[in-house]
Design an enzyme around this catalytic site. Structure first.
Site, PDB file in Angstrom:
ATOM      1  N   CYS A 111       2.838   1.706   3.290  1.00 34.64           N
ATOM      2  CA  CYS A 111       4.089   0.937   3.412  1.00 34.64           C
ATOM      3  C   CYS A 111       5.193   1.637   2.654  1.00 34.64           C
ATOM      4  CB  CYS A 111       3.949  -0.445   2.798  1.00 34.64           C
ATOM      5  SG  CYS A 111       2.522  -1.356   3.292  1.00 34.64           S
ATOM      6  N   ASP A 149       3.219 -36.383  -5.825  1.00 38.69           N
ATOM      7  CA  ASP A 149       4.292 -36.868  -4.977  1.00 38.69           C
ATOM      8  C   ASP A 149       3.782 -36.662  -3.552  1.00 38.69           C
ATOM      9  OD1 ASP A 149       6.930 -37.432  -4.001  1.00 38.69           O
ATOM     10  OD2 ASP A 149       7.149 -35.280  -3.696  1.00 38.69           O
ATOM     11  N   ASP A 170       7.797 -32.035  -5.791  1.00 31.91           N
ATOM     12  CA  ASP A 170       8.713 -30.991  -5.336  1.00 31.91           C
ATOM     13  C   ASP A 170      10.153 -31.458  -5.256  1.00 31.91           C
ATOM     14  OD1 ASP A 170       8.381 -32.691  -3.114  1.00 31.91           O
ATOM     15  OD2 ASP A 170       9.092 -31.093  -1.811  1.00 31.91           O
ATOM     16  N   ASP A 229      11.821 -35.726  -8.419  1.00 36.90           N
ATOM     17  CA  ASP A 229      10.623 -35.559  -9.233  1.00 36.90           C
ATOM     18  C   ASP A 229      10.907 -34.796 -10.519  1.00 36.90           C
ATOM     19  OD1 ASP A 229       8.848 -36.790  -7.426  1.00 36.90           O
ATOM     20  OD2 ASP A 229       8.848 -34.977  -6.202  1.00 36.90           O
ATOM     21  N   CYS A 232       0.838  -1.202   0.000  1.00 32.06           N
ATOM     22  CA  CYS A 232       0.000   0.000   0.000  1.00 32.06           C
ATOM     23  C   CYS A 232       0.874   1.253   0.000  1.00 32.06           C
ATOM     24  CB  CYS A 232      -0.883   0.013   1.235  1.00 32.06           C
ATOM     25  SG  CYS A 232       0.074  -0.015   2.738  1.00 32.06           S
TER      26      CYS A 232
END
Lengths: 63, 730
Positions: free
Chosen positions: B33, B438, B622, B626, B30
């Site tokens: 910030c 997985d 992950d 894999d 925003c």
């Protein structure tokens, strides 16, 4: 119709100024942060003055 | 040995005695910030620039060289409540940024030319039905040519280049008919202007480029944004390693600053950030992020460790090796290469459409020319009509049909927590009817949690948590986190390899191995109930308890699996983990098809088997193990916590703990594919109506311009519907 001799170059010249303006703004990074720019316009104050105030809190004289 | 943080790797020389650093910042959303951060950082003396980029969620900082340590900015941001980490622009991102700026420049030029040519065209169109004299018309045509020709030569570059690349590899893509259409339209218009003809198509040609550049730019900026977010997430993982800079001197440096041959220190509870070999020390490591195996592996001198391994018990010294040296990694790299080669055979919907489209359009134009010649028209008139056919069919709507939907859909997916790695993944994802999950790290979370907390008295749990704070062991850390313990017990002593003990009000408290706490019987009972959990025992004087700690399932895993099954998608689990662990997870999730102890090669074999049956398989995984199957599957997805290689291989990456983004991604992609097909049909219907008009030779530039913008706007509006999908989750 002789007026076209002035009007057409004038119109093109204005368009060209717009194009150059756009290319300049692109080059100076004004499209890098579109979301931030939208919010900066309504921000309360400029952060640039902050360091001068915060750096020397001891110089504040009691009233 | 106290490590210092060294971020000098990221500091750049900005010239004029200034240093520059870019930080990725989490949670900036925003205007508040933005000014809070800028003010907070500018308050540090010697800082000359602090500027937040809200789109990329980054801060650029400049300060007087040699006056400040970059670590100070990160601490300051932490005080302000933001997590930040130095950021290095990856090569791919810099290229995308440059390309996006080039497209915007092209778009600016094309838009300028379109507006000015239009300004000249409208008087010509109205003059043709009123009183414009031919000399004035010629003058306006020449002016249009003066603007349109250089503008098209510049702004058309993205299309001309891409068309040339396709043609030189003997392919056809959508840019080929676009380029041919634009060039012919401009060329014919010049010839017509020289011959003092009534119609010129400069406006249509340059307008076509403008519309298509809008589509290109949208597509590009969405991709760039996704990449920026992915880059930030990688930076905010803040992967550092403790490197030996002298025999006894260590320094905490970012992983990017580590070279092969360096020696790093790996303390208990730390995740290894590099690949290497253990040269000193003895420990147990958790390699579940790499192999999917949740059981710990003993590590000693000579053991290979991979980035992502979690060190459990002892301190290790690791010599960093160059990538893909280990046997596991070499095997995975080989499988991955094979799988990636197979994948590149997929042909995108847009390319399939243009393969059909280009020959049909060009044949129609040719037949029109020949037809008119046969009917006795002059070659000149026949060619003008043929080019008019090309202009009116020029794939304006077709060129926008797919990129606009992709942009809108990827924006919607982005908000749902899914990042796209590859542009065509949306259409492949939409076809999926079988998902392979997985287990470790994908259906479960990488963090450990206490699973039997409800069966233990609250005060005991709290006390055990306080005692656990004294240990570095990851299982103890999980216990402390689960008990929300903040205050460590005074005088707690760690007994290496056994556990921790402390004395409280005259009673002795112990936490650690079951044998250390006299709880062997209790432990073996729990182990029978939950065979995959790590057991940690706790004794308070005479009484003893056991905690079962393991990786918990993602909070919404069960709901999401049934949501997938509701969408007629078959779900199965292929895991490298042991059978009991996989069986328990499969039972909890209601998945009947599961395989345990599967090697990377077996996973690929299973995917190939399913492919041979004609199913479209999505792999969600992950681990490093894999990665090959992620590449082999029709489409693939990884959580953001995945190993680097897997994340880079996957087509999509999802953020956060819930599994919901997987389902959302499927919903959005199905809707998007539907809209892409609709858009292609809209373009076909438009051509079906417009082509007979063009063949009959009554098309004027006015009709061409109106038809082109009309169909483009229709397609764009239809694409906007990809923002929403019907909620079928309930």
């Amino acid at each position: 119709m002789e007026v076209l001799v002035f009007l057409v170059p004038l119109a093109l010249g204005l368009g060209l100024v717009g194009l150059i303006g756009f290319l300049w703004s692109l080059k100076s990074g004004q499209y890098d942060d579109l979301e931030g720019a939208a919010l900066r316009a309504i921000a309360d104050d400029e952060p640039a003055v902050a360091p001068a105030v915060e750096a020397k809190p001891s110089t504040v004289r009691p009233a | 040995m106290q490590a210092t943080r060294d971020f000098s790797h990221y500091v750049k020389d900005a010239g004029a005695g200034l240093s520059h650093i870019d930080l990725a910042v989490e949670g900036v959303s925003c205007a508040g910030c933005m000014s809070k951060i800028e003010r907070g950082l500018s308050a540090i003396p010697d800082v000359t620039l602090a500027r937040v980029n809200l789109t990329d969620r980054r801060v650029a900082l400049e300060w007087k060289q040699g006056t400040l340590d970059p670590a100070r900015f990160i601490d300051r941001l932490a005080e302000l409540g933001y997590k930040a980490y130095p950021f290095e622009t990856a090569g791919a991102e810099a290229v995308e940024a440059e390309q996006s700026r080039f497209l915007l420049r092209c778009l600016g030029v094309a838009a300028f030319a379109t507006m000015n040519v239009m300004m000249l065209s409208i008087p010509v169109w109205s003059g043709n039905v009123s009183d414009m004299i031919p000399e004035q018309r010629d003058f306006f045509h020449w002016l249009s040519a003066l603007i349109a020709l250089p503008a098209a030569a510049y702004a058309g570059q993205p299309f001309f280049r891409s068309a040339w690349n396709a043609l030189s590899t003997r392919n056809v893509n959508m840019d080929v008919p676009i380029s041919i259409g634009v060039i012919l339209a401009l060329g014919m218009s010049v010839v017509e202007t020289i011959n003092h003809a009534e119609h010129a198509y400069f406006d249509a040609a340059i307008m076509l480029l403008t519309f298509l550049l809008v589509g290109r730019y949208l597509d590009q900026s969405m991709r760039r944004r996704t990449r920026a977010v992915a880059g930030n997430l990688a930076a905010l993982k803040a992967e550092t390693a403790t490197k030996f800079v002298g025999p006894d001197e260590i320094s905490e440096v970012p992983v990017a600053a580590i070279d092969p041959g360096d020696i790093v220190l790996l303390r208990p509870g730390e995740r290894c950030a590099v690949d290497g070999t253990v040269i000193e020390g003895r420990s147990e490591i958790d390699q579940s992020l790499i192999t999917g195996e949740t059981r710990h592996v003993a590590a000693e001198q000579g053991t290979a460790v991979y980035a992502g391994s979690l060190n459990m018990t002892g301190t290790l010294r690791v010599r960093v090796s160059a990538a893909s040296e280990g046997t596991l990694l070499a095997e995975i790299t080989r499988l991955l290469d094979n799988a990636l080669q197979a994948r590149s055979r997929y042909v995108r919907l847009a390319d399939r459409a243009s393969r059909l489209y280009a020959p049909v359009v060009h044949a129609t134009a040719l037949l029109t020319i020949l037809g008119w010649v046969l009917f006795g028209a002059s070659w000149h008139d026949a060619i003008v009509t043929g080019v008019a056919v090309l202009i009116i069919t020029c794939p304006c709507a077709l060129g926008l049909a797919i990129p606009t939907v992709q942009t809108v859909a990827s924006g919607a997916m982005f908000r749902a927590g899914v990042l796209l790695n590859s542009g065509d993944s949306i259409e492949r994802l939409a076809e999926v009817d079988h998902i392979i999950f997985d287990k470790t790290g994908t259906l479960t979370l990488p963090d450990l949690e206490v699973v039997n907390a409800s069966g233990i008295p609250e005060d005991v749990f709290k006390l055990a948590g306080q005692l656990a704070l004294a240990s570095h062991h990851p299982v103890a850390a999980a216990l402390a986190r689960a008990a929300n313990a903040k205050a460590p017990l005074a005088g707690a002593v760690e007994e290496p390899g056994q556990g921790v003990r402390a004395t409280l009000d005259g009673r002795e408290l112990r936490l650690g191995r079951p044998s250390f706490c006299d709880a062997e019987q209790l432990a073996s009972d729990s182990q029978d109930l939950d065979p995959e959990a790590s057991i940690v025992a706790f004794s308070d004087g005479e009484k003893s308890y056991v905690f079962c700690v393991r990786q918990g399932l993602r909070p919404d895993a069960q709901a999401m699996i049934s949501a997938l099954q509701l969408r007629n998608i078959k779900v199965e689990i292929l895991s490298g983990d042991r059978e009991p662990a996989v069986r328990a997870a499969a039972r909890a999730l209601g998945v009947s098809d599961w395989w345990a102890g599967v090697t990377p090669a077996d996973k690929i074999a299973r995917i190939e088997e399913l492919k041979a049956q004609g199913t479209k398989v999505m792999m969600v995984g992950d681990g490093l193990n894999d990665a090959p199957s992620l590449a082999a599957a029709h489409v693939s997805m990884s959580p953001i916590s995945a190993a680097h290689l897997s994340q880079a291989t996957a087509d999509l990456v999802f953020l956060g703990k819930p599994l919901a983004p997987v389902v959302a991604a499927i919903d959005f992609s199905r809707k998007a594919l539907l809209l892409m097909r609709q858009n292609l049909w809209l373009a076909v219907v438009y051509n079906f109506l417009a082509v007979p008009v063009a063949i009959s030779g009554v098309v004027t530039p006015l009709i061409a311009a109106a038809a082109m913008s009309g169909s483009s706007i229709l397609v764009m509006l239809n694409a906007l519907r990809a923002r929403r999908v019907a909620d079928r989750r309930s």
